[in-house]
Scaffold this motif. Structure first.
Motif, PDB file in Angstrom:
ATOM      1  N   THR A 106       0.846  -1.213   0.000  1.00 27.14           N
ATOM      2  CA  THR A 106       0.000   0.000   0.000  1.00 27.14           C
ATOM      3  C   THR A 106       0.881   1.262   0.000  1.00 27.14           C
ATOM      4  O   THR A 106       0.367   2.375  -0.018  1.00 27.14           O
ATOM      5  CB  THR A 106      -0.927   0.053   1.230  1.00 27.14           C
ATOM      6  OG1 THR A 106      -0.149   0.251   2.418  1.00 27.14           O
ATOM      7  CG2 THR A 106      -1.762  -1.209   1.345  1.00 27.14           C
ATOM      8  N   GLY A 107       2.203   1.053   0.104  1.00 30.12           N
ATOM      9  CA  GLY A 107       3.122   2.190   0.123  1.00 30.12           C
ATOM     10  C   GLY A 107       3.398   2.717   1.513  1.00 30.12           C
ATOM     11  O   GLY A 107       3.818   3.865   1.669  1.00 30.12           O
ATOM     12  N   THR A 108       3.224   1.887   2.541  1.00 29.13           N
ATOM     13  CA  THR A 108       3.427   2.308   3.932  1.00 29.13           C
ATOM     14  C   THR A 108       4.663   1.633   4.527  1.00 29.13           C
ATOM     15  O   THR A 108       4.846   0.417   4.374  1.00 29.13           O
ATOM     16  CB  THR A 108       2.193   1.958   4.785  1.00 29.13           C
ATOM     17  OG1 THR A 108       1.042   2.580   4.213  1.00 29.13           O
ATOM     18  CG2 THR A 108       2.359   2.439   6.223  1.00 29.13           C
ATOM     19  N   ILE A 109       5.486   2.411   5.209  1.00 25.53           N
ATOM     20  CA  ILE A 109       6.668   1.862   5.882  1.00 25.53           C
ATOM     21  C   ILE A 109       6.205   1.081   7.113  1.00 25.53           C
ATOM     22  O   ILE A 109       5.551   1.639   7.999  1.00 25.53           O
ATOM     23  CB  ILE A 109       7.647   2.979   6.306  1.00 25.53           C
ATOM     24  CG1 ILE A 109       8.173   3.735   5.077  1.00 25.53           C
ATOM     25  CG2 ILE A 109       8.815   2.397   7.108  1.00 25.53           C
ATOM     26  CD1 ILE A 109       9.037   4.944   5.404  1.00 25.53           C
ATOM     27  N   TYR A 110       6.538  -0.210   7.159  1.00 25.91           N
ATOM     28  CA  TYR A 110       6.091  -1.042   8.283  1.00 25.91           C
ATOM     29  C   TYR A 110       7.266  -1.561   9.127  1.00 25.91           C
ATOM     30  O   TYR A 110       7.072  -2.058  10.234  1.00 25.91           O
ATOM     31  CB  TYR A 110       5.241  -2.222   7.788  1.00 25.91           C
ATOM     32  CG  TYR A 110       6.007  -3.231   6.977  1.00 25.91           C
ATOM     33  CD1 TYR A 110       6.658  -4.301   7.582  1.00 25.91           C
ATOM     34  CD2 TYR A 110       6.071  -3.128   5.590  1.00 25.91           C
ATOM     35  CE1 TYR A 110       7.366  -5.228   6.838  1.00 25.91           C
ATOM     36  CE2 TYR A 110       6.777  -4.044   4.830  1.00 25.91           C
ATOM     37  CZ  TYR A 110       7.421  -5.096   5.459  1.00 25.91           C
ATOM     38  OH  TYR A 110       8.128  -6.006   4.718  1.00 25.91           O
ATOM     39  N   SER A 111       8.479  -1.459   8.604  1.00 21.66           N
ATOM     40  CA  SER A 111       9.646  -1.911   9.355  1.00 21.66           C
ATOM     41  C   SER A 111      10.876  -1.220   8.765  1.00 21.66           C
ATOM     42  O   SER A 111      10.791  -0.512   7.764  1.00 21.66           O
ATOM     43  CB  SER A 111       9.795  -3.436   9.278  1.00 21.66           C
ATOM     44  OG  SER A 111      10.885  -3.854  10.107  1.00 21.66           O
ATOM     45  N   GLY A 112      12.015  -1.438   9.440  1.00 18.76           N
ATOM     46  CA  GLY A 112      13.246  -0.840   8.948  1.00 18.76           C
ATOM     47  C   GLY A 112      14.210  -0.538  10.081  1.00 18.76           C
ATOM     48  O   GLY A 112      14.009  -0.947  11.230  1.00 18.76           O
TER      49      GLY A 112
END
Length: 200
Positions: free
Chosen positions: A108-114
């Motif tokens: 969806t284009g959302t940052i979920y981890s990193g």
């Protein structure tokens, strides 16, 4: 009296000759100066063109490298999926790969981890800089590298490269803080690269 006329005539002839010589020398010098100026100007233009070409090649090479780093991190995480949500491990990988940020972005284009939890939840709808990457959502073969741009979260000058992972379940994005000599290079249009094709 006759001698005086001859003397005046001689002086006049010499004066006219000197004036003519001065005029001729001035003309020749002006012509030489113009020619020299033109040659110097041509050389300056050639150097500027060469520098622009070198800069363009440097930027392209740098962006190719950043895309390779994003793909390498994607490969590492695909091979070792347990690190996908391990911030400490991702920070180590970022250090090893010489990148400042690693982000995992869902479909969806959302940052979920990193490697930076403070960016979790930001999406391609969060701001203009991130919106550039929206085109990734419709093309699983696309890889992109953005020019030096203030990031959405902190307005910090960054460069971002992004790619889909091998199974196309999420995107991997790397962020790099520009360093000299790249920091002084004027931003060019955003850069695109199609997987397995030359970057443009």
């Amino acid at each position: 009296m006759r001698k005086r006329k001859i003397l005046i005539l001689s002086i006049t002839i010499v004066a006219v000759a000197l004036i003519l010589e001065t005029c001729i020398l001035k003309y020749v010098n002006d012509k030489n100066a113009q020619t020299t100026s033109n040659v110097l100007l041509d050389r300056v233009i050639a150097v500027i063109d060469k520098n622009e070409s070198s800069e363009s090649e440097f930027v392209k090479s740098l962006k190719d490298d950043y895309i390779v780093r994003a793909k390498a991190i994607s490969y590492i995480v695909d091979a070792k999926p347990e690190v996908e949500y391990d911030v400490d491990e991702l920070q180590k990988i970022a250090g090893l790969m010489s990148v400042d940020e690693i982000h995992f972005i869902d479909d969806t284009g959302t940052i979920y981890s990193g490697s930076l939890p403070k960016y979790f939840g930001y999406s391609f709808d969060s701001g203009e800089q991130m919106a550039f990457f929206k085109q990734m959502l419709n093309n699983y073969d696309l890889t992109l590298c953005q020019d030096v741009t203030p990031n959405t979260a902190e307005a910090k000058e960054m460069m971002y490269a992004i790619t889909w992972n091998e199974s196309k379940t999420h995107m991997v994005q790397v962020g790099i803080t520009p360093k000299p000599p790249f920091k002084g290079i004027e931003a060019k249009p955003n850069f695109k690269c199609h997987s397995r094709h030359a970057c443009v």
